[in-house]
Enzyme design. Structure first.
Site, mmCIF file in Angstrom:
data_model
loop_
_atom_site.group_PDB
_atom_site.id
_atom_site.type_symbol
_atom_site.label_atom_id
_atom_site.label_comp_id
_atom_site.label_asym_id
_atom_site.label_seq_id
_atom_site.Cartn_x
_atom_site.Cartn_y
_atom_site.Cartn_z
ATOM 1 N N LYS A 167 1.035 -1.243 0.151
ATOM 2 C CA LYS A 167 0.111 0.044 0.027
ATOM 3 C C LYS A 167 0.712 1.298 -0.004
ATOM 4 O O LYS A 167 2.166 1.254 0.213
ATOM 5 C CB LYS A 167 -0.900 -0.099 1.161
ATOM 6 C CG LYS A 167 -1.971 -0.964 1.256
ATOM 7 C CD LYS A 167 -3.077 -0.919 2.275
ATOM 8 C CE LYS A 167 -4.294 -1.945 2.050
ATOM 9 N NZ LYS A 167 -4.508 -2.485 3.314
ATOM 10 N N CYS A 168 0.182 2.279 -0.336
ATOM 11 C CA CYS A 168 0.944 3.532 -0.239
ATOM 12 C C CYS A 168 1.588 3.653 1.018
ATOM 13 O O CYS A 168 0.981 3.571 1.755
ATOM 14 C CB CYS A 168 -0.191 4.692 -0.838
ATOM 15 S SG CYS A 168 0.318 6.461 -0.851
ATOM 16 N N PRO A 169 2.827 4.536 1.081
ATOM 17 C CA PRO A 169 3.525 4.716 -0.227
ATOM 18 C C PRO A 169 4.712 3.823 -0.695
ATOM 19 O O PRO A 169 5.424 4.087 -1.588
ATOM 20 C CB PRO A 169 4.465 5.900 0.542
ATOM 21 C CG PRO A 169 4.777 5.489 1.852
ATOM 22 C CD PRO A 169 3.374 4.486 2.201
ATOM 23 N N SER B 132 1.411 7.289 3.722
ATOM 24 C CA SER B 132 2.435 8.144 3.054
ATOM 25 C C SER B 132 2.792 9.439 4.257
ATOM 26 O O SER B 132 3.581 9.671 4.540
ATOM 27 C CB SER B 132 1.805 8.905 2.070
ATOM 28 O OG SER B 132 1.515 7.966 0.958
#
Lengths: 80, 354
Positions: free
Chosen positions: A10-12, B78
């Site tokens: 999954k991101c990132p 993120s």
């Protein structure tokens, strides 16, 4: 052509791993990233706009062995 | 481990106008399409997370020093990475757990004040990320939920906390902006003890739209009337006939309700519509003076105004309607994706400053 399989990540993580690969490549080399996260489509577009040493050549979707959707991002290493 | 902040804490701090800097690290499109909003403006800096990958030092330098930074992204991954980079650089940074996905699914309940001696309770449930409102009405040990979101456990927990059991779910209409939890909460309509819930047909926003008048004093207007606008009649692609219906609903049905009735709508369009008490509610008499569409007395003029504000519906709305009608099913992942973004149900585009 180099391949990077980040399905399930999954991101990132897909971008972080792709960037690491690209940094180690020589100009002109091409990397094909296979991701399962639909968000990776916009992420790779955004990252490529920013990246100093890579361009996004193309994106496409495929099905893997299990019939799951895979998002393929083709990245070319630019100099320096 | 990096410090974290829940969406609830983020919204509480933002509503209270506390001093912090929100660092949004999503990509341009996502940032442009949907933002965290609170009753007070949130000081926000946008630096996509790939900027931090390309040039960590330069990106960190763009963030003013000495500020408490709260980092936000789509799902929390993120932003965790960026918060860690900031913490490593000696900055004070916290990660918003779950990111915008958590914001989209976050619900808050607030009790609506009723006249002393009322034998029932109304609780307004705010879905902050979407601007959706639903209601739990309790009388004795029974409760009905009006316009429930798909997060049915939240209503069950709320009812349990009040010592009540959910006996019914009501819908003001078939929603296009969010998936309903109605069919999973209770089958059929609810009759609530000694509290009369009057059903007023209110076609216009959609043909089957209705308004519920609770105990004669509180009007659950659905998407017919909001506190700063009316429901858009163009979502079905039949703007002229639906706008005519809406005009008649407002002029004939809503017009009959008393000035003192309290309007409790199904949406808000801007956080300016949330009052200082945290509720989205207004006296009908006040709305008669402030909502421009309610002041239009000529049907043709009203229809022209509705046509002028017509705009394309978000792409996912057709699919959401099919699921809410029971024609299709959606996985949790699809539901989250289709529901992204604030609702687009009001006629006034982007809401109105009240």
């Amino acid at each position: 052509m180099k391949k990077l399989d980040v399905r399930g990540a999954k991101c990132p993580i897909p971008i972080v791993k792709a960037k690491k690969e690209v940094d180690a490549m020589t100009p002109g080399e091409v990397l094909e990233v296979h991701a399962s996260d639909p968000g990776s489509v916009a992420d790779f577009q955004g990252w490529a706009k920013m990246a100093r040493n890579a361009i996004l050549q193309s994106q496409r979707t495929e099905k893997d062995e299990a019939g799951r959707e895979v998002f393929v991002h083709v990245i070319e290493r630019r100099g320096p | 481990m990096i410090a974290v902040l829940s969406i609830r804490e983020l919204l509480e701090r933002a509503d209270a106008a506390e001093d912090f800097l929100l660092l949004d690290v999503r990509n341009e499109d996502e940032f442009a399409a949907w933002r965290v909003e609170a009753r007070a403006p949130i000081e926000t800096l946008h630096v996509p997370y790939f900027d931090f990958l390309e040039d960590a030092e330069g990106s960190i330098a763009r963030i003013p020093e000495g500020r408490e930074v709260v980092v936000l992204c789509a799902k929390g991954g993120s932003s965790a990475m960026v918060a860690e980079l900031l913490a490593d650089a000696g900055r004070s940074a916290r990660n918003v757990e779950g990111g915008m996905a958590a914001y989209g699914n976050h619900l808050e309940a607030r009790r609506v004040p009723l006249a002393p001696g009322a034998r029932h309770e109304i609780h307004q449930v705010l879905r902050r990320g979407k601007g959706c409102l639903s209601y739990l009405v309790r009388s004795g040990g029974e409760a009905v939920v009006v316009d429930p979101c798909r997060h049915v456990a939240f209503y069950e927990e709320l009812a349990r906390g009040l010592g009540a059991r959910i006996v019914g779910a009501l819908e003001t209409h078939v929603h296009a902006d969010h998936l309903s939890g109605g069919s999973r909460l209770a089958a059929g309509a609810g009759i609530l003890g000694e509290i009369p819930i009057e059903i007023v047909p209110a076609p216009g926003h959609t043909p089957e739209s209705r308004i519920y008048v609770v105990a004669g004093t509180h009007v659950l207007t659905g998407d017919t009337l909001f506190v700063s606008s009316v429901g858009r009649p163009d979502l079905g692609g039949e703007v002229v006939p639906w706008a005519r219906e809406l005009f008649r609903t407002l002029r004939e049905r809503v017009a009959r309700l008393p000035d003192d009735a309290v309007v409790l709508p199904a949406h808000w369009s801007t956080p300016a519509e949330i009052g200082p008490d945290g509720l989205v509610a207004a006296r009908l008499g006040d709305l008669r003076r402030t909502v421009p569409e309610l002041a239009i007395r000529d049907e043709a003029e009203f229809v022209r105004a509705m046509e002028a504000s017509a705009r394309p519906a978000p792409e996912a709305y057709a699919r959401i309607v099919r699921v809410n009608r029971g024609l299709e099913e959606a996985t949790e992942e699809q539901a989250s994706e289709w529901e992204l973004g604030r609702n687009e149900c009001a006629s006034a585009h982007g809401g109105r400053k009240s």
